[in-house]
Scaffold this active site. Structure first.
Site, PDB file in Angstrom:
ATOM      1  N   SER A  83       0.742  -0.992  -0.070  1.00 19.77           N
ATOM      2  CA  SER A  83       0.072  -0.016  -0.095  1.00 19.77           C
ATOM      3  C   SER A  83       0.854   1.358   0.125  1.00 19.77           C
ATOM      4  CB  SER A  83      -0.893  -0.165   1.333  1.00 19.77           C
ATOM      5  OG  SER A  83      -2.186   0.864   1.105  1.00 19.77           O
ATOM      6  N   MET A  84       0.738   2.002   0.984  1.00 19.71           N
ATOM      7  CA  MET A  84       1.867   3.242   1.187  1.00 19.71           C
ATOM      8  C   MET A  84       3.043   2.995   1.053  1.00 19.71           C
ATOM      9  SD  MET A  84       2.436   5.879   4.001  1.00 19.71           S
ATOM     10  CE  MET A  84       3.390   4.797   4.956  1.00 19.71           C
TER      11      MET A  84
END
Length: 252
Positions: A83-84
């Site tokens: 994700s991030m």
């Protein structure tokens, strides 16, 4: 870089999702075995580093990590971000190549659209607490018992908000990519990123690219696909030291 066991042949550097820490990769070291060292990143302001100020951009996070990875330049580095964490891993890979002349052996981008695509969500970090907690539960990032612990969530939500802002404020990448191979991973039922959006990671590398789609949602790597994800990373890390010519200092 922390001291590593003498038997270490390659290093997997794992970057957490928004609101997460290195604890997200608890259990990976045993699966990776004695020759692959795991460095699970915990960013400032997160679990274990709460006394340090939170950083505000992907670039700041990458600047904090990259210099720590060059003490052992002879060891292949496999970067894994979820994700991030995929964006942070990408920015770390760019810094290693452009500033230090070290090409990672491989970059895994998990649960994220390609870095050239704008974030689908906008200002989710500004949602009221109840809506943000509900969103987190829907994504599978928090079980009900934790979500209902208001005191604990009051402690965790500022960290989550800061990380969501980091991801959503990341400007779509338009410069040079990376020269290392990239593997994009995604969950078939992930509500936050489609396989097509995840496939856009192929635009970020001039080297080999492949994509794997696993059953599951946004946190597929902690669900039924967990074993297959770690096995994929392990095979790649083993290849990186068995085929050392794939990991080399860049020449100008």
């Amino acid at each position: 870089m922390a001291d590593l066991p003498a038997a270490t042949e390659a290093v997997v550097v794992a970057f957490p999702h928004a609101g997460g820490s290195g604890a997200a990769y608890r259990g990976w070291q045993r699966a990776l075995g004695p020759r692959i060292a795991l460095l699970a990143v915990t960013h400032p302001g997160h679990t274990g580093r709460f006394t340090e100020p939170l950083l505000e951009t992907c670039e700041e996070l990458a600047d904090e990590v990259a210099p720590r990875l060059i003490a052992r330049p002879g060891l292949p580095l496999v970067l894994f971000g979820h994700s991030m964490g995929s964006l942070v891993a990408f920015e770390v890979a760019r810094r290693l190549e452009q500033r230090y002349g070290i090409s990672p052996a491989h970059l895994f981008a998990s649960g994220s659209p390609g870095p050239g695509r704008p974030a689908r969500a906008t200002a989710s970090y500004r949602l009221p607490d109840d809506r943000l907690i509900g969103w987190l539960e829907e994504m599978g990032g928090c079980d009900e018992a934790i979500a209902r612990d208001r005191e604990l969530m009051a402690f965790l939500l500022p960290v989550l908000r800061a990380d969501l802002r980091v991801g959503e404020s990341y400007r779509p990448w338009t410069g040079s990519g990376v020269s290392c191979p990239v593997t994009a991973l995604t969950g078939a039922q992930d509500p936050s990123v489609t396989p097509a959006e995840n496939l856009a990671w192929q635009e970020a590398t001039g080297a080999a690219f492949r994509q794997r789609v696993f059953p599951g949602g946004h946190f597929f790597l902690h669900e039924d696909a967990a074993h297959d994800v770690v096995a994929t990373v392990l095979r790649t890390a083993e290849d990186s030291y068995r085929l050392p010519t794939e990991h080399k200092e860049l020449t100008s």
